[in-house]
Design an enzyme around this catalytic site. Sequence first.
Site, short mmCIF file in Angstrom:
data_model
loop_
_atom_site.label_atom_id
_atom_site.label_comp_id
_atom_site.label_asym_id
_atom_site.label_seq_id
_atom_site.Cartn_x
_atom_site.Cartn_y
_atom_site.Cartn_z
N TRP A 5 0.81 -1.22 0.00
CA TRP A 5 0.00 0.00 0.00
C TRP A 5 0.84 1.28 0.00
CZ3 TRP A 5 -0.26 -4.14 3.31
CH2 TRP A 5 -1.34 -5.01 3.13
N ASP A 6 2.17 1.17 -0.12
CA ASP A 6 3.06 2.33 0.00
C ASP A 6 2.96 2.96 1.38
OD1 ASP A 6 4.90 4.27 -0.63
OD2 ASP A 6 3.54 5.50 -1.81
N TYR A 7 2.89 2.11 2.40
CA TYR A 7 2.83 2.57 3.78
C TYR A 7 4.24 2.69 4.35
CZ TYR A 7 -2.29 1.97 4.03
OH TYR A 7 -3.65 2.07 3.85
#
Length: 656
Positions: free
Chosen positions: A335-337
């Site tokens: 999630w591009d966290y």
Amino acid sequence: MGGARFSRCVFRLLTISCAALSGSVGRAQVSVDAEWPNYGNDPGGMRYSALSQINRDNVSQLKVAWTFHTGDVSDGSQDRKRSGFEATPILVDGTLYLTTPFNRVIALDPEKGTQRWAYDPKIDVTLDYGDGLVNRGVATWLDPTRASGQACHRRIYEATQDARLVSLDGATGKPCLDFGDYGQVNLRGVPGYRAGWYHMTSPPAVIDDLVVVGSAIDDNQRAVMPAGVVRAFDARSGALQWSWDPIPRTAAESTSSDEKGDKAVVWRTGAANAWSIMSVDVQRDLIFVPTGSASPDYYGGLRLGDNKWANSVVALHAKTGQIAWGFQLVHHDLWDYDTASPPLLTTLRYHGEDIPVVIQGNKTGLLYVLNRDTGRPVFPVEERPVPPSDVPGEFASPTQPFPVAPPPLAPQKVSAADAWGPTPQDREICRNWIRGLRNEGIFTPPSLQGTLAVPGNLGGMTWSGYAFDPQHGLLVVNTNSFVAKVKLIPRADFWRDEVRSEDGDYAAQAGTPYGLFRRFLQSPSDLPCTAPPWGLLSAVDMSEGKIRWQIPLGSMQDFGGKQPPVAPGSINLGGPIVTAGGLIFIAGTFDPFIRAFDLETGKELWKGQLPASGHATPMTFRLGAKGKQYVVIAAGGHAKITEESLSDALVAFTLP
């Protein structure tokens, strides 16, 4: 990048005494409490100032003392990317030091706002650095072997966009010729280096006689990206001392079986880089490294397992670069966290005991409190089941770590019933969009039909970070609430025009079976599809793990043009500071103001107009016991938000 839609331009964004680093006071005889010698003031990044000349009773009287224009601003024309002025100056030895979007280092008289010297590393401003033209500041070191007045007694360090580490004499701005190659160290010698894709935006960290740098690496270009190594260099000579890779290639590689049952290596990745601010603990000889996602962000079928130590906070022994401990905030990130917020070091009173801690937030909106010596959670953390992936070849982590306290600071689930818009037509469009996406709350994996990412990659806590007031035990945090659509596209279809018809961001993720489509969910009005506030300012009682107060931050009333009346609460990028005057100072919002809030109540006490939005963290200082206290903010707009005006202004406020 085409039109001005925010969805297209922003998605690519995305306690020790100060004397331990500052050394002797220097020519101006500035008290340590009056300086701001690091990005976060103290080496542990609390962003707390003991100054109280400006306080609750008089903050409403603040006026502009001076404005300095760097001259370095780009509107995206002439083969240049747009600039964003995100620097937080430091103040040591009576001089203010800052960086510009073009990587020029400037020294200013802090009371007059006049230039003392400037150094230009002459980067190629036409190169496509993934974050645009951005730099967030410098670091400093005092050479104990050189007397005051000698060249390079005080050194200033900058990591440039084109991957160089520069050492300058703090008094003159001239390169320290004994450092590397005539004052520079080449940082391009990493596996998979590619110009532009590999760059630097954050200031280095300094601990003892070492300068430590991470890197920024473009997202989602391909599976195999440059290695996200963290490196330490001798502060005087520039000689490499150690290098640490969060996902080393020497690790046991993941395997899978093909149709014949033969084993095939599928560990193909890179990045997991430390692009944000690092914190240091001199007494413990530890440097705390926040790491980002392994590449590519949204498909992990070629990087099986948890991908340690991506998406983590890792404590490294500063002398050796060996791991003391690590804590992973997101397993097998899809999630591009990134761990975008800087680690914050402080001491908490918990169950009657003083505990040295690391406070670490994440884009998820989750806030973790870890024992600084061991990395063990102070507030319990539970591994909870999360939705599985339905994408062929993907193996999402079955669980993710959720802290029991403090509570999430950003929404973790949004339904179609929550759809919002300034008009009935906007609301209906947003409702239909949300209804058509896979949507099981936070950590719902990307899908072929499209997934609602809650929060999106600009949600929760970003690089803006937080500030801690040790007098009240309050952590001040600004957060975003902004959902996104994420969709994987089979490779065979990715380049077809009929597939790429939706406005948003398309990324190849080359070397994987899927390309990526993503966009923030915004109605035709350009405002988010979820109800305001889209930005919050919160105060968290860190001894109890409870939210003390929470208020909307700023306004998006005029974003994208005139709108019907919109409730307050702006998406924000740029962090807070706190002072002993009982104040919070923060800009960061889409409306061009810096604001002061009452620390104990959250009441807005003052706001000052800026030439452009201040997407940076402010700082404060005072020269001498009888000098004035100043609050300084970079106000330049954002490199990826084309709806905002740009500027090159550094603005200082003080009392009349």
